[in-house]
Design a protein around this motif. Structure first.
Motif, mmCIF file in Angstrom:
data_model
loop_
_atom_site.group_PDB
_atom_site.id
_atom_site.type_symbol
_atom_site.label_atom_id
_atom_site.label_comp_id
_atom_site.label_asym_id
_atom_site.label_seq_id
_atom_site.Cartn_x
_atom_site.Cartn_y
_atom_site.Cartn_z
ATOM 1 N N PRO A 134 -97.954 3.216 27.130
ATOM 2 C CA PRO A 134 -96.502 3.244 27.367
ATOM 3 C C PRO A 134 -95.848 1.871 27.199
ATOM 4 O O PRO A 134 -94.628 1.769 27.251
ATOM 5 N N LEU A 135 -96.631 0.842 26.986
ATOM 6 C CA LEU A 135 -96.210 -0.551 26.796
ATOM 7 C C LEU A 135 -95.743 -1.194 28.102
ATOM 8 O O LEU A 135 -94.909 -0.659 28.813
ATOM 9 N N VAL A 136 -96.311 -2.329 28.346
ATOM 10 C CA VAL A 136 -96.022 -3.064 29.572
ATOM 11 C C VAL A 136 -95.344 -4.369 29.194
ATOM 12 O O VAL A 136 -95.938 -5.194 28.514
ATOM 13 N N LEU A 137 -94.109 -4.530 29.602
ATOM 14 C CA LEU A 137 -93.409 -5.799 29.360
ATOM 15 C C LEU A 137 -93.356 -6.575 30.682
ATOM 16 O O LEU A 137 -93.418 -5.986 31.756
ATOM 17 N N PRO A 138 -93.263 -7.893 30.588
ATOM 18 C CA PRO A 138 -93.374 -8.691 31.805
ATOM 19 C C PRO A 138 -92.291 -8.417 32.848
ATOM 20 O O PRO A 138 -91.103 -8.356 32.533
ATOM 21 N N LEU A 139 -92.752 -8.289 34.081
ATOM 22 C CA LEU A 139 -91.857 -8.168 35.228
ATOM 23 C C LEU A 139 -90.937 -9.384 35.318
ATOM 24 O O LEU A 139 -89.758 -9.261 35.650
ATOM 25 N N GLY A 140 -91.470 -10.557 34.996
ATOM 26 C CA GLY A 140 -90.710 -11.788 35.145
ATOM 27 C C GLY A 140 -89.480 -11.864 34.260
ATOM 28 O O GLY A 140 -88.550 -12.594 34.529
ATOM 29 N N VAL A 141 -89.475 -11.082 33.183
ATOM 30 C CA VAL A 141 -88.360 -11.123 32.244
ATOM 31 C C VAL A 141 -87.278 -10.119 32.639
ATOM 32 O O VAL A 141 -86.095 -10.339 32.416
ATOM 33 N N ASP A 142 -87.704 -9.006 33.226
ATOM 34 C CA ASP A 142 -86.747 -7.992 33.657
ATOM 35 C C ASP A 142 -87.386 -7.140 34.750
ATOM 36 O O ASP A 142 -88.441 -6.547 34.535
ATOM 37 N N SER A 143 -86.736 -7.088 35.890
ATOM 38 C CA SER A 143 -87.309 -6.363 37.029
ATOM 39 C C SER A 143 -87.518 -4.883 36.755
ATOM 40 O O SER A 143 -88.278 -4.220 37.450
ATOM 41 N N ALA A 144 -86.823 -4.328 35.753
ATOM 42 C CA ALA A 144 -86.949 -2.898 35.463
ATOM 43 C C ALA A 144 -88.189 -2.591 34.626
ATOM 44 O O ALA A 144 -88.600 -1.444 34.514
ATOM 45 N N ASN A 145 -88.808 -3.625 34.023
ATOM 46 C CA ASN A 145 -89.899 -3.380 33.074
ATOM 47 C C ASN A 145 -91.060 -2.543 33.622
ATOM 48 O O ASN A 145 -91.461 -1.569 32.975
ATOM 49 N N PRO A 146 -91.614 -2.893 34.799
ATOM 50 C CA PRO A 146 -92.749 -2.088 35.273
ATOM 51 C C PRO A 146 -92.362 -0.627 35.526
ATOM 52 O O PRO A 146 -93.145 0.276 35.219
ATOM 53 N N SER A 147 -91.157 -0.387 36.048
ATOM 54 C CA SER A 147 -90.739 0.991 36.327
ATOM 55 C C SER A 147 -90.635 1.813 35.053
ATOM 56 O O SER A 147 -90.955 3.001 35.041
ATOM 57 N N VAL A 148 -90.179 1.181 33.962
ATOM 58 C CA VAL A 148 -90.076 1.896 32.688
ATOM 59 C C VAL A 148 -91.473 2.347 32.249
ATOM 60 O O VAL A 148 -91.672 3.475 31.808
ATOM 61 N N GLY A 168 -102.553 -1.901 28.862
ATOM 62 C CA GLY A 168 -103.113 -3.247 28.946
ATOM 63 C C GLY A 168 -102.490 -3.845 30.197
ATOM 64 O O GLY A 168 -101.283 -3.807 30.369
ATOM 65 N N LEU A 169 -103.306 -4.378 31.053
ATOM 66 C CA LEU A 169 -102.837 -4.684 32.395
ATOM 67 C C LEU A 169 -102.106 -6.011 32.541
ATOM 68 O O LEU A 169 -101.107 -6.109 33.242
ATOM 69 N N SER A 170 -102.593 -7.033 31.867
ATOM 70 C CA SER A 170 -102.202 -8.383 32.277
ATOM 71 C C SER A 170 -100.781 -8.773 31.866
ATOM 72 O O SER A 170 -100.210 -9.699 32.421
ATOM 73 N N ASN A 171 -100.187 -8.055 30.910
ATOM 74 C CA ASN A 171 -98.854 -8.414 30.434
ATOM 75 C C ASN A 171 -97.800 -8.383 31.546
ATOM 76 O O ASN A 171 -96.845 -9.154 31.535
ATOM 77 N N VAL A 172 -97.992 -7.482 32.498
ATOM 78 C CA VAL A 172 -96.960 -7.266 33.525
ATOM 79 C C VAL A 172 -96.683 -8.541 34.324
ATOM 80 O O VAL A 172 -95.565 -8.803 34.734
ATOM 81 N N SER A 173 -97.714 -9.371 34.508
ATOM 82 C CA SER A 173 -97.575 -10.522 35.405
ATOM 83 C C SER A 173 -97.288 -11.817 34.656
ATOM 84 O O SER A 173 -97.236 -12.879 35.268
ATOM 85 N N TYR A 174 -97.081 -11.713 33.334
ATOM 86 C CA TYR A 174 -96.842 -12.908 32.516
ATOM 87 C C TYR A 174 -95.728 -13.772 33.108
ATOM 88 O O TYR A 174 -94.662 -13.276 33.468
ATOM 89 N N GLY A 175 -96.014 -15.049 33.233
ATOM 90 C CA GLY A 175 -94.980 -15.989 33.695
ATOM 91 C C GLY A 175 -94.770 -16.022 35.198
ATOM 92 O O GLY A 175 -93.862 -16.689 35.670
ATOM 93 N N LEU A 176 -95.593 -15.305 35.948
ATOM 94 C CA LEU A 176 -95.451 -15.309 37.413
ATOM 95 C C LEU A 176 -96.740 -15.828 38.056
ATOM 96 O O LEU A 176 -97.813 -15.714 37.467
ATOM 97 N N PRO A 177 -96.625 -16.365 39.276
ATOM 98 C CA PRO A 177 -97.838 -16.858 39.945
ATOM 99 C C PRO A 177 -98.667 -15.714 40.545
ATOM 100 O O PRO A 177 -98.161 -14.596 40.669
#
Lengths: 238, 209
Positions: A134-148, A168-177
């Motif tokens: 379903p494609l995972v875009l970073p949470l850090g770029v837009d808070s709506a990304n994980p919900s989509v 693919g799991l790791s994309n979601v947390s890109y740019g966050l600690p």
């Protein structure tokens, strides 16, 4: 590395040899497939955006049916790659990306998934053989990304009977600690929405633990059998 | 704390409305628009860039700061003369033909904006011809090309060839980036520089100007 991952419980090992020098990719792919088949019997995922490298990779696999990673609705990526999945009788990872990019909403991503399902059906590829990412875009770029992503998983599972989902799991947390924390909880949320498979590091015991624990908690692991099995194999960690 | 320090701090905290209202106040108090830009807004965003590089600030925070900077620039822009462009340099950026990935490009764009550059975003799937036309129209100092697929990396080479053949490379720095792109590849295709990530891209351009 392939050996370690197999021993840690991986179901597929993904092979990507792309370097940008397109001409070498098919021969590199052949080399990698042969090498990895020498050390493990686990099926391989052939990961390439080049049609030629993809075909060489699929053709070279001699032990198990490989996984085609991946087809999408981008220019040149839909029909030729589905033709290969038909020719080599493989399952395929499918991405809801189209000419104009990654659709922003879950509804639009579902529409692209349906389009791929229809094209696949023309080649007698059943939805059971399609793993929709379903494609995972970073949470850090837009808070709506994980919900989509989570909504897309739910819609695909509801509306395309038999289709599988994969992320693919790791994309979601890109740019966050503290990325692992986000990755693990996101995975749990996706599993609850119906996720079937994830690309992750199987030698990472705490993430494998979250996976097993989530399946036990939502009731898909009946009587906690897999959870306890993983515990006895020493695969779980708090 | 001086008003300029307050503006700089508000940029660093990503307080969009406050940056707008403080910038307005600075103008009302008789400060020169260019001075507000160079001595208040830009120092603020530079600290943001440094902190991002040290992992003290993270992407969502930098995005807020970039928006705060933009609010300040919008406030002072009408008071700048044409010669005093509010931007340090003009950059044209886009993802090459047949490639529709824009995440990395958007992060780079964000870092450029946050560092006070004017960014003209061509979007995704941009042909060599469109890039060349944009160079003729906007006359930027820098062109940024992005590719996420190994199969579309040759488009970077094609684009640079066209730019060279049209004589548009003179006075223009071309940078390339994207997950599969490497420094060696950049050299091979005649790009002027390669950046591994958004912060490096912004720092490289800052170093050039």
């Amino acid at each position: 590395m392939a050996k370690q991952q197999a021993e840690a419980g991986a179901n597929y090992i993904d092979i990507n040899v792309a370097t940008g020098h397109g001409d070498k990719e098919p021969s590199d792919m052949e080399w990698a497939v042969k090498l990895i088949e020498q050390v493990t019997d686990i099926p391989l995922a052939i990961d390439s955006s080049s049609q030629e490298a993809m075909e060489v990779g699929l053709k070279t696999c001699s032990k198990q049916t490989p996984l085609l990673n991946s087809v999408s609705a981008e220019p040149g990526r839909l029909k030729p790659f589905l033709d290969l999945a038909e020719k080599y009788q493989t399952p395929a990872v499918a991405l809801p990306i189209k000419d104009s990019g990654i659709p922003p909403s879950a509804e639009e991503r579902l529409d692209v998934c349906k389009l791929i399902t229809e094209e696949a059906a023309k080649r007698n590829i059943a939805p059971e053989r399609l793993y929709f990412d379903p494609l995972v875009l970073p949470l850090g770029v837009d808070s709506a990304n994980p919900s989509v992503t989570i909504d897309t998983i739910r819609k695909v599972k509801e509306q395309i009977t038999g289709a599988k989902t994969l992320i693919g799991l790791s994309n979601v947390s890109y740019g966050l600690p503290n990325r692992k924390l986000l990755n693990q909880i996101f995975m749990a949320l996706c599993i609850q929405a119906g996720l079937d498979a994830a690309l992750l590091n199987p030698t990472d015991r705490s993430t494998m633990g979250v996976l097993k624990a989530t399946e036990a908690l939502i009731g898909t692991d009946q009587m906690c059998i897999n959870y306890l099995k993983a515990y006895r194999q020493g695969l779980l960690k708090d | 704390m001086s008003l300029y320090e307050q503006i700089s701090l508000a940029v660093q905290k990503g307080e969009i409305e406050e940056v707008g209202s403080l910038s307005k106040q600075a103008l009302e108090e008789g400060n020169n628009a260019l001075d507000v830009l160079n001595s208040a807004l830009m120092p603020g965003i530079e600290i943001v860039g440094e902190k991002f590089g040290r992992d003290e600030l993270f992407i969502p925070e930098v995005m807020m700061c970039a928006q705060a900077l933009q609010a300040g620039i919008n406030t002072i822009n009408p008071f700048l003369t044409k010669e005093q462009s509010s931007y340090k340099a003009k950059i044209v950026i886009g993802t090459v033909a047949n490639d529709v990935h824009d995440l990395g490009k958007n992060l780079v764009k964000m870092m450029f904006t946050a560092n006070g550059f004017e960014v003209i975003d061509m979007g995704v799937d941009v042909s060599a011809e469109k890039f060349a036309a944009a160079l003729e129209e906007h006359k930027p100092q820098v062109l940024g090309l992005s590719a996420l697929l190994t199969t579309t990396m040759p488009e970077m080479s094609k684009t640079i060839e066209l730019i060279n053949s049209k004589g548009l490379h003179n006075g223009l720095q071309i940078m390339v980036g994207g997950a599969p792109v490497t420094e060696d590849f950049a050299k091979e295709i005649g790009a002027d520089f390669y950046a591994d990530n958004a912060i490096e891209a912004a720092n490289t351009v800052k170093g050039m100007i």
